[in-house]
Design an enzyme around this catalytic site. Structure first.
Site, PDB file in Angstrom:
ATOM      1  N   CYS A  90       1.052  -1.275   0.015  1.00 31.17           N
ATOM      2  CA  CYS A  90       0.190   0.026   0.032  1.00 31.17           C
ATOM      3  C   CYS A  90       0.891   1.344   0.172  1.00 31.17           C
ATOM      4  O   CYS A  90       1.687   1.335   0.843  1.00 31.17           O
ATOM      5  CB  CYS A  90      -0.792  -0.023   1.288  1.00 31.17           C
ATOM      6  SG  CYS A  90      -1.945   1.544   1.148  1.00 31.17           S
ATOM      7  N   GLY A  91       1.029   2.272  -0.838  1.00 28.69           N
ATOM      8  CA  GLY A  91       1.746   3.228  -1.242  1.00 28.69           C
ATOM      9  C   GLY A  91       1.145   4.301  -0.290  1.00 28.69           C
ATOM     10  O   GLY A  91       1.890   4.694   0.503  1.00 28.69           O
ATOM     11  N   HIS A 223      -8.591  -3.881  -6.957  1.00 24.61           N
ATOM     12  CA  HIS A 223      -8.899  -2.681  -7.012  1.00 24.61           C
ATOM     13  C   HIS A 223      -9.423  -2.288  -8.441  1.00 24.61           C
ATOM     14  O   HIS A 223      -9.064  -2.853  -9.452  1.00 24.61           O
ATOM     15  CB  HIS A 223      -7.631  -2.054  -6.731  1.00 24.61           C
ATOM     16  CG  HIS A 223      -7.088  -2.053  -5.296  1.00 24.61           C
ATOM     17  ND1 HIS A 223      -6.762  -3.225  -4.759  1.00 24.61           N
ATOM     18  CD2 HIS A 223      -6.756  -0.880  -4.510  1.00 24.61           C
ATOM     19  CE1 HIS A 223      -6.212  -3.094  -3.519  1.00 24.61           C
ATOM     20  NE2 HIS A 223      -6.400  -1.656  -3.247  1.00 24.61           N
ATOM     21  N   CYS A 253      -3.050   7.180  -4.649  1.00 24.67           N
ATOM     22  CA  CYS A 253      -3.065   5.708  -4.778  1.00 24.67           C
ATOM     23  C   CYS A 253      -1.556   5.303  -5.028  1.00 24.67           C
ATOM     24  O   CYS A 253      -1.342   5.244  -6.440  1.00 24.67           O
ATOM     25  CB  CYS A 253      -4.107   4.823  -5.452  1.00 24.67           C
ATOM     26  SG  CYS A 253      -4.137   3.097  -5.114  1.00 24.67           S
TER      27      CYS A 253
HETATM   28  O1  PYC Z   1      -1.863   3.916  -2.039  1.00 26.24           O
HETATM   29  O2  PYC Z   1      -1.298   1.854  -2.675  1.00 26.24           O
HETATM   30  C1  PYC Z   1      -2.126   2.300  -2.256  1.00 26.24           C
HETATM   31  C2  PYC Z   1      -3.432   2.128  -1.832  1.00 26.24           C
HETATM   32  C3  PYC Z   1      -4.113   1.038  -1.922  1.00 26.24           C
HETATM   33  C4  PYC Z   1      -5.443   1.171  -1.570  1.00 26.24           C
HETATM   34  C5  PYC Z   1      -5.610   2.407  -0.848  1.00 26.24           C
HETATM   35  N1  PYC Z   1      -4.482   3.050  -1.170  1.00 26.24           N
END
Ligand code: PYC
Length: 333
Positions: A90-91, A223, A253
């Site tokens: 998760c970033g 996703h 994201c």
């Molecule tokens: O930032 O990788 C992300 C992420 C995944 C789901 C919500 N944020």
């Protein structure tokens, strides 16, 4: 009976929540974070549900536990928790976790400004800038990202035919660009995204198989990334990422930006060295970059980086007590 008290530092990364849990860590078995993630999901999922679901959390809640490093060269490990489960990577969660951990004195880099972190999807390198007590930004050199499926047709009852791609950036994303039956994310309400995303995700899951070539526990489209026009100065692209049952990422994201850059790279629209400033549904930005080319199994792939900021918004001591009928949380879906 009191099942646990969890101290947390609450933060947000470009608008999306990150609850860094600083006590009450389950003792996880395994040599790697992938193995520890499997153990957590088998034995301790109640902790995730209690801390992420209502009434202690909400549909968008996500968080993390910081663990000691798994590999000799690493500084620490992260286990991600959120409403839909434990993401391999998760970033926004990493940017928030690193910021909150450094600012709270929970993590000290051996080399200031640089960290190596084990996550379930692999190992990531981090750079960050700190001014006084504050972390200004965090840059993640993410796990390799690749385009898994290109120009696939989904027939969505009530919406019509959609041409989609599926790309991996730490999670698998079905990516929908504007087309006849999708006018672009700025022409849809958040309600439209919440309505159509689970249907599109299910159709994509049924038709398009995804298993990571290096770790079969990382599999399946989780996703949905919708693209469209930008709002903010300097953005190269905009997206709204749907995940879990009712969540739209308020940040741009990190794994979604990585997946998007892999898609654009494979289609010849970005090349190594290009920066890609990616904007969220609320207009907040991450700066992405294609750092290098690589391979994942038989796939051409990229090493993506994502740079963004986070802010601490409070501290919490959350109790989970069996005397509360909602001790383990609930969702209104
Ligand atoms: O930032 O990788 C992300 C992420 C995944 C789901 C919500 N944020």
């Amino acid at each position: 009976m009191l099942k646990g008290t969890f101290f947390c530092v609450d933060a947000h990364t470009c608008g999306n929540p990150v609850r860094l849990v600083t006590s009450g860590h389950p003792n996880l078995l395994g040599q790697t974070m992938s193995e520890k993630r499997q153990h957590f999901l088998r034995e301790y999922d109640w902790v995730r549900k209690a801390l992420m679901f209502e009434p202690r959390g909400h549909d968008m809640m996500s968080g993390a536990f910081l663990y000691p490093p798994c590999a000799d060269n690493a500084d620490a490990s992260i286990l991600f928790i959120e409403t839909s489960g434990c993401l391999p990577m998760c970033g926004h969660g990493t940017i928030g976790t690193i910021t909150a951990a450094i600012e709270s004195g929970l993590l000290t880099a051996k080399i200031p400004g640089k960290l190596i972190i084990d996550v379930p999807a692999g190992q990531i390198n981090i750079e960050y800038q700190q001014t006084g007590e504050k972390v200004d930004w965090v840059k993640i050199y993410n796990v390799a990202a690749y385009l898994a499926h290109q120009d696939k047709i989904l027939d969505i009852p009530g919406l019509g035919v959609l041409k989609v791609d599926v790309s991996y950036g730490g999670n698998y994303y079905v990516i929908v660009d504007p087309q006849e039956n999708f006018p672009g994310l700025r022409h849809w309400s958040a309600g439209d995204i919440l309505k159509w995303s689970p249907i599109v995700r299910k159709a994509a899951q049924e038709k398009l198989s995804c298993v990571h070539p290096h770790d079969p526990t990382v599999s399946g489209i989780s996703h949905v990334l919708w693209t469209g026009d930008t709002l903010s100065d300097g953005s190269n692209g905009a997206n709204a990422v749907f995940y879990g049952d009712k969540a739209i990422d308020r940040s741009p994201c990190g794994t979604g930006t990585s997946a998007r850059m892999a898609q654009l790279y494979t289609k010849g629209l970005l090349k190594v060295g290009d920066e890609y400033t990616h904007e969220s549904i609320i207009g907040s930005q991450f700066v992405g970059c294609i750092e290098a080319e690589t391979t994942v199994g038989e796939h051409q792939a990229i090493v993506p980086s994502i740079k963004g900021w986070a802010r601490i918004i409070g501290k919490n001591a959350i109790t989970v007590d069996d005397a509360d009928p909602y001790a383990y949380g609930f969702q209104v879906v």
